[in-house]
Enzyme design. Structure first.
Site, PDB file in Angstrom:
ATOM      1  N   LYS A  55       6.951 -24.718  -7.106  1.00 17.33           N
ATOM      2  CA  LYS A  55       5.583 -24.364  -7.536  1.00 17.33           C
ATOM      3  C   LYS A  55       5.346 -24.873  -8.963  1.00 17.33           C
ATOM      4  CE  LYS A  55       5.441 -19.897  -5.032  1.00 17.33           C
ATOM      5  NZ  LYS A  55       4.465 -20.092  -3.988  1.00 17.33           N
TER       6      LYS A  55
ATOM      7  N   ASP B 220      12.041 -12.015   9.119  1.00 20.33           N
ATOM      8  CA  ASP B 220      12.410 -13.346   9.591  1.00 20.33           C
ATOM      9  C   ASP B 220      13.232 -14.042   8.484  1.00 20.33           C
ATOM     10  OD1 ASP B 220      12.577 -15.953  10.383  1.00 20.33           O
ATOM     11  OD2 ASP B 220      10.422 -16.234  10.722  1.00 20.33           O
TER      12      ASP B 220
ATOM     13  N   GLU C 279      19.218  -9.377 -20.748  1.00 19.21           N
ATOM     14  CA  GLU C 279      18.257  -8.295 -20.604  1.00 19.21           C
ATOM     15  C   GLU C 279      18.884  -7.163 -19.802  1.00 19.21           C
ATOM     16  OE1 GLU C 279      14.987  -8.990 -17.726  1.00 19.21           O
ATOM     17  OE2 GLU C 279      15.607 -11.076 -17.806  1.00 19.21           O
TER      18      GLU C 279
ATOM     19  N   CYS D  87      13.981 -13.236 -19.451  1.00 19.00           N
ATOM     20  CA  CYS D  87      14.824 -14.405 -19.124  1.00 19.00           C
ATOM     21  C   CYS D  87      14.848 -15.456 -20.230  1.00 19.00           C
ATOM     22  CB  CYS D  87      14.336 -15.055 -17.831  1.00 19.00           C
ATOM     23  SG  CYS D  87      14.474 -13.978 -16.431  1.00 19.00           S
TER      24      CYS D  87
ATOM     25  N   HIS E  59      13.018 -22.628 -15.311  1.00 16.75           N
ATOM     26  CA  HIS E  59      13.585 -21.295 -15.053  1.00 16.75           C
ATOM     27  C   HIS E  59      13.442 -21.045 -13.550  1.00 16.75           C
ATOM     28  CE1 HIS E  59      14.407 -17.111 -14.908  1.00 16.75           C
ATOM     29  NE2 HIS E  59      13.151 -16.767 -14.670  1.00 16.75           N
TER      30      HIS E  59
END
Ligand code: HMG
Length: 339
Positions: A255, A29, A81, A113, A246
């Site tokens: 979050k 989806d 990286e 990162c 980040h």
């Protein structure tokens, strides 16, 4: 002496995938990628692009766009990286492509990162110590994020580079070297052994590691801030006009901001809690509008935080002039910095 960012530019490949198309190909989806992860498009490097060409593209744009004298640069560091060589640094190619002075210090940094943030911290200290003797630092974050086909990480790829000029003339953003919080811990959340072109991730665990490092580095940031300002309650709430994170995928910044609010208030705010509305409003006001580029480019590893910073500077530098903003850099493995 002041220190900070004098100039900034980014470069991305010419090609991209629409996340809805990727979802259709994977019989998923599209709402999962677009709403669930917050990604609209994803940059894809062509066979003739790599972390060197992207780094060079960003650096050339910055040098020309801001009319920078190459003779003023005394330090050139590339955080990456995904280099093209285990020994020779990308910075050597940049040194040649830009025609930087022979007395320039040139090298590469790596910690997932976080690599470019390590370079930024080193450049800041170099200038503040006086050893730069008036010279400037060119710091570049450049990566191509690649996971295996059909893996959970696949919709969180991307490619791009951000170049920044660090100097004692920080006309875009001054860096406060007194207030910094770090948090490090050995975790296996994401890794790419030398035999593999693709990264591996323990995806859901990596999200927990990121959030845990955010809380840890914010705590040490607060300690360093309170050494200078003993009466500083609710630093997150009162101090920052914007909060940059980040961004491996846009929803991660959501979050992260939620976590930081909970952490500062020392309380859990679940999805059905009426206070969730305030969390979302605060996210929209201080974080969300800085993520447009990230939603269209994807994860560019070392450059993701600085792509969000570019987005912020482009839209808000005048509106928030004189105010503090926060940046959170996370490198899997892991180390992190809140500054
Ligand atoms: P997943 O397991 O496929 O996805 O992988 P999911 O099931 O967790 O779903 C993702 C979100 O979409 C969820 O939202 C779902 O509810 C929602 P959440 O609950 O999290 O808010 N969803 C939907 N929404 C609307 N309509 C739908 C629908 N279906 C589901 N139909 C994961 C997700 C991020 C784990 C995966 O992509 C991954 O492994 N990515 C790579 C690792 C990564 O990015 N980790 C981030 C933290 S570590 C980090 O940032 C460091 C890093 O940049 C590397 C470095 O330092 O060098 C990665």
């Amino acid at each position: 002496m002041k220190v900070g960012i004098e100039a900034i530019a980014f470069d991305i490949p010419k090609f991209y995938i629409d996340m809805a198309d990727l979802a259709h190909c994977r019989s998923i989806d599209p709402a999962k990628f677009i709403k669930g992860l917050g990604q609209v498009e994803m940059s894809v490097a062509s066979p003739c692009e790599d972390a060197v060409t992207l780094a060079a593209g960003a650096a050339i744009k910055m040098m020309h766009g801001f009319n920078i004298d190459k003779e003023s640069i005394g330090l050139c560091v590339v955080g990456t990286e995904t280099p093209i060589d285990q020994s020779k640094p990308i910075a050597s190619h940049i040194h040649e492509i830009l025609g930087l002075p022979k007395n320039c210090r040139v090298f590469e940094t790596k910690h997932a990162c976080y690599g470019a943030t390590a370079a930024l911290a080193m450049a800041t200290d170099w200038i503040l110590s006086g050893r730069a003797q008036g010279k400037k630092a060119l710091i570049i974050a450049s990566d191509i994020a690649r996971y295996g086909l059909n893996t959970a990480g696949e919709p969180t790829q991307g490619a791009g580079a951000v170049a920044m000029l660090i100097s004692s003339n920080p006309r875009l953003l001054e860096l406060e070297s007194n207030y910094v919080g770090c948090y490090s811990e050995q975790v296996m959340d994401f890794w790419r052994p030398t035999y593999s072109k693709e990264a591996f991730a323990d995806g859901h665990f990596s999200i927990q590691c990121y959030l845990n490092a955010l809380a840890g580095s914010f705590d040490t940031y607060k300690e360093s801030f309170k050494k200078h300002h003993s009466d500083a309650p609710e630093i997150l709430n009162n101090r920052f006009a914007a909060c940059l994170y980040h961004v491996p995928f846009v929803k991660m910044a959501n979050k992260a901001h939620h976590k930081l609010i909970e952490h500062e208030l020392n309380t859990k705010i679940e999805k059905e809690d009426p206070r969730m509305e305030d969390v979302q409003r605060d996210f929209n006001e201080r974080v969300g509008y800085n993520l447009k580029l990230n939603s269209k480019v994807g994860n560019i590893y070392t450059g993701s935080l600085y792509l969000s910073l570019f987005n912020f500077l482009e839209q808000n530098s005048e509106r928030h002039s004189g105010r503090a903003i926060s940046l959170f850099s996370y490198g899997s493995g892991c180390t992190s910095e809140f500054f």
